[in-house]
Write an enzyme that holds these catalytic residues in place. Structure first.
Site, PDB file in Angstrom:
ATOM      1  N   HIS A  69     -75.862 -16.858  44.755  1.00  0.00           N
ATOM      2  CA  HIS A  69     -75.975 -15.593  43.953  1.00  0.00           C
ATOM      3  C   HIS A  69     -76.102 -15.868  42.306  1.00  0.00           C
ATOM      4  O   HIS A  69     -75.648 -17.353  42.102  1.00  0.00           O
ATOM      5  CB  HIS A  69     -74.808 -14.530  44.050  1.00  0.00           C
ATOM      6  CG  HIS A  69     -73.475 -15.374  43.580  1.00  0.00           C
ATOM      7  ND1 HIS A  69     -72.877 -16.032  44.217  1.00  0.00           N
ATOM      8  CD2 HIS A  69     -73.091 -15.228  42.263  1.00  0.00           C
ATOM      9  CE1 HIS A  69     -71.847 -16.409  43.543  1.00  0.00           C
ATOM     10  NE2 HIS A  69     -71.842 -16.019  42.445  1.00  0.00           N
ATOM     11  N   THR A  71     -74.317 -14.618  39.264  1.00  0.00           N
ATOM     12  CA  THR A  71     -73.309 -13.653  38.846  1.00  0.00           C
ATOM     13  C   THR A  71     -73.927 -13.050  37.326  1.00  0.00           C
ATOM     14  O   THR A  71     -74.482 -13.712  36.486  1.00  0.00           O
ATOM     15  CB  THR A  71     -72.085 -14.519  38.256  1.00  0.00           C
ATOM     16  OG1 THR A  71     -71.427 -15.017  39.505  1.00  0.00           O
ATOM     17  CG2 THR A  71     -71.104 -13.652  37.742  1.00  0.00           C
ATOM     18  N   HIS A 151     -77.652 -18.443  36.387  1.00  0.00           N
ATOM     19  CA  HIS A 151     -77.828 -19.534  37.190  1.00  0.00           C
ATOM     20  C   HIS A 151     -77.137 -19.442  38.419  1.00  0.00           C
ATOM     21  O   HIS A 151     -76.550 -18.211  38.822  1.00  0.00           O
ATOM     22  CB  HIS A 151     -76.752 -20.810  36.653  1.00  0.00           C
ATOM     23  CG  HIS A 151     -75.189 -20.270  36.828  1.00  0.00           C
ATOM     24  ND1 HIS A 151     -74.633 -19.750  35.717  1.00  0.00           N
ATOM     25  CD2 HIS A 151     -74.560 -20.519  37.935  1.00  0.00           C
ATOM     26  CE1 HIS A 151     -73.269 -19.425  36.185  1.00  0.00           C
ATOM     27  NE2 HIS A 151     -73.221 -20.108  37.417  1.00  0.00           N
ATOM     28  N   THR A 153     -75.064 -21.131  41.398  1.00  0.00           N
ATOM     29  CA  THR A 153     -74.237 -22.517  41.774  1.00  0.00           C
ATOM     30  C   THR A 153     -74.975 -22.885  43.240  1.00  0.00           C
ATOM     31  O   THR A 153     -74.799 -22.134  44.153  1.00  0.00           O
ATOM     32  CB  THR A 153     -72.681 -22.108  41.785  1.00  0.00           C
ATOM     33  OG1 THR A 153     -72.449 -21.619  40.318  1.00  0.00           O
ATOM     34  CG2 THR A 153     -72.171 -23.372  42.178  1.00  0.00           C
TER      35      THR A 153
HETATM   36  O1  ACK Z   1     -71.145 -19.704  40.440  1.00  0.00           O
HETATM   37  P1  ACK Z   1     -70.706 -18.635  39.700  1.00  0.00           P
HETATM   38  O2  ACK Z   1     -71.475 -17.957  38.806  1.00  0.00           O
HETATM   39  O3  ACK Z   1     -69.057 -18.883  39.097  1.00  0.00           O
HETATM   40  O4  ACK Z   1     -70.184 -17.544  40.874  1.00  0.00           O
HETATM   41  C1  ACK Z   1     -68.673 -17.496  40.983  1.00  0.00           C
HETATM   42  C2  ACK Z   1     -68.112 -16.396  41.066  1.00  0.00           C
HETATM   43  O5  ACK Z   1     -67.769 -15.769  39.747  1.00  0.00           O
HETATM   44  C3  ACK Z   1     -66.913 -16.121  41.885  1.00  0.00           C
HETATM   45  O6  ACK Z   1     -66.034 -17.150  41.488  1.00  0.00           O
HETATM   46  C4  ACK Z   1     -68.042 -16.860  38.667  1.00  0.00           C
HETATM   47  N1  ACK Z   1     -66.840 -16.967  37.801  1.00  0.00           N
HETATM   48  C5  ACK Z   1     -65.587 -17.290  38.104  1.00  0.00           C
HETATM   49  N2  ACK Z   1     -64.833 -17.095  37.063  1.00  0.00           N
HETATM   50  C6  ACK Z   1     -65.582 -16.662  36.181  1.00  0.00           C
HETATM   51  C7  ACK Z   1     -65.579 -16.555  34.550  1.00  0.00           C
HETATM   52  N3  ACK Z   1     -64.321 -16.610  34.038  1.00  0.00           N
HETATM   53  N4  ACK Z   1     -66.703 -16.164  33.943  1.00  0.00           N
HETATM   54  C8  ACK Z   1     -67.582 -16.090  34.343  1.00  0.00           C
HETATM   55  N5  ACK Z   1     -67.899 -16.387  35.706  1.00  0.00           N
HETATM   56  C9  ACK Z   1     -67.043 -16.590  36.521  1.00  0.00           C
HETATM   57  C10 ACK Z   1     -68.357 -18.060  39.747  1.00  0.00           C
END
Ligand code: ACK
Length: 220
Positions: A69, A71, A151, A153
């Protein structure tokens, strides 16, 4: 009331359509396989391996769990700053549950994370939070346009959380913005491969890869 707070998700985002998840994962695996065989990568293997280690299996180095995904807003079930406001945004309510197409512009790895850069359209930017690119230590020269952090991941090194992929991508974009050209390694099937030092490898796609995705949210 408390019911509303409980109903906020861990995060909102675009979720890659099922068959495309497989396609992207295969592509990433092929990339790692190819990269691992390049002499120039072996020359810099120490970015990824410990003292005395001559070999690193990149396919095992990066691990990933959960759906692929992009985010948009990390809400942490309402505990993250601005979570409620985001969930109540008109654009979020309207586009929730709708399909879109994400343009993927590059694949990158660092010693910490592997991911792809998503190039957002103006429409998609309506779902992008204003504070996504903010960094505590960012100076004025570090400013990047909204959406820069977007992005997907694809994997993390042992002990690294996926939240690291965003900062890693921002670091790459800052290097590029500062005019660092890196070391053009060679052209791969999808475009040129560049080494930026410190274990940062970027494959820029000559043609963006289009990925069908659903705007939705995730609860663990
Ligand atoms: O890979 P990502 O974008 O990085 O997707 C996961 C998802 O939320 C579930 O963990 C993102 N994530 C985790 N903590 C944060 C944060 N503090 N700020 C922005 N994205 C986050 C993580």
């Amino acid at each position: 009331g408390s019911m509303e707070e409980v109903s906020l998700p861990l995060y909102f985002g675009w979720f890659l359509e099922y068959t495309f998840q497989d396609k992207l994962e295969v592509m990433a695996k092929d990339f790692l396989k190819t990269l691992g065989t390049l002499e120039v990568f072996k020359k810099h293997i120490r970015d990824f391996s410990g003292e005395g280690e001559e070999e690193t299996n990149l396919e095992q180095y990066f691990q990933h769990k959960g759906p692929l995904h992009c985010t948009t807003k990390y809400c942490n079930y309402g505990k993250a700053k601005g979570a409620k406001e985001y969930a109540e945004k008109e654009s979020v309510r309207q586009q929730y549950g709708s399909m879109t197409e994400l343009a993927i512009g590059a694949l990158f790895i660092t010693p910490r994370t592997m991911g792809v850069r998503v190039l957002l359209t103006q429409d998609q930017l309506q779902l992008w939070p204003d504070d996504a690119e903010e960094k505590a230590d960012a100076g004025p020269e570090a400013e990047l346009p909204p959406g820069s952090r977007a992005h997907i991941t694809l994997g993390c090194a042992e002990g690294i959380k996926p939240v690291q992929t965003g900062p890693d991508l921002l670091e790459i974009l800052q290097l590029q913005k500062q005019g660092q050209e890196g070391e053009k390694v060679q052209d791969l099937e999808n475009g040129p491969l560049t080494y930026y030092g410190n274990g940062i490898w970027v494959l820029s796609f000559t043609e963006p890869l289009l990925a069908p995705a659903l705007f939705s949210s995730y609860y663990k």
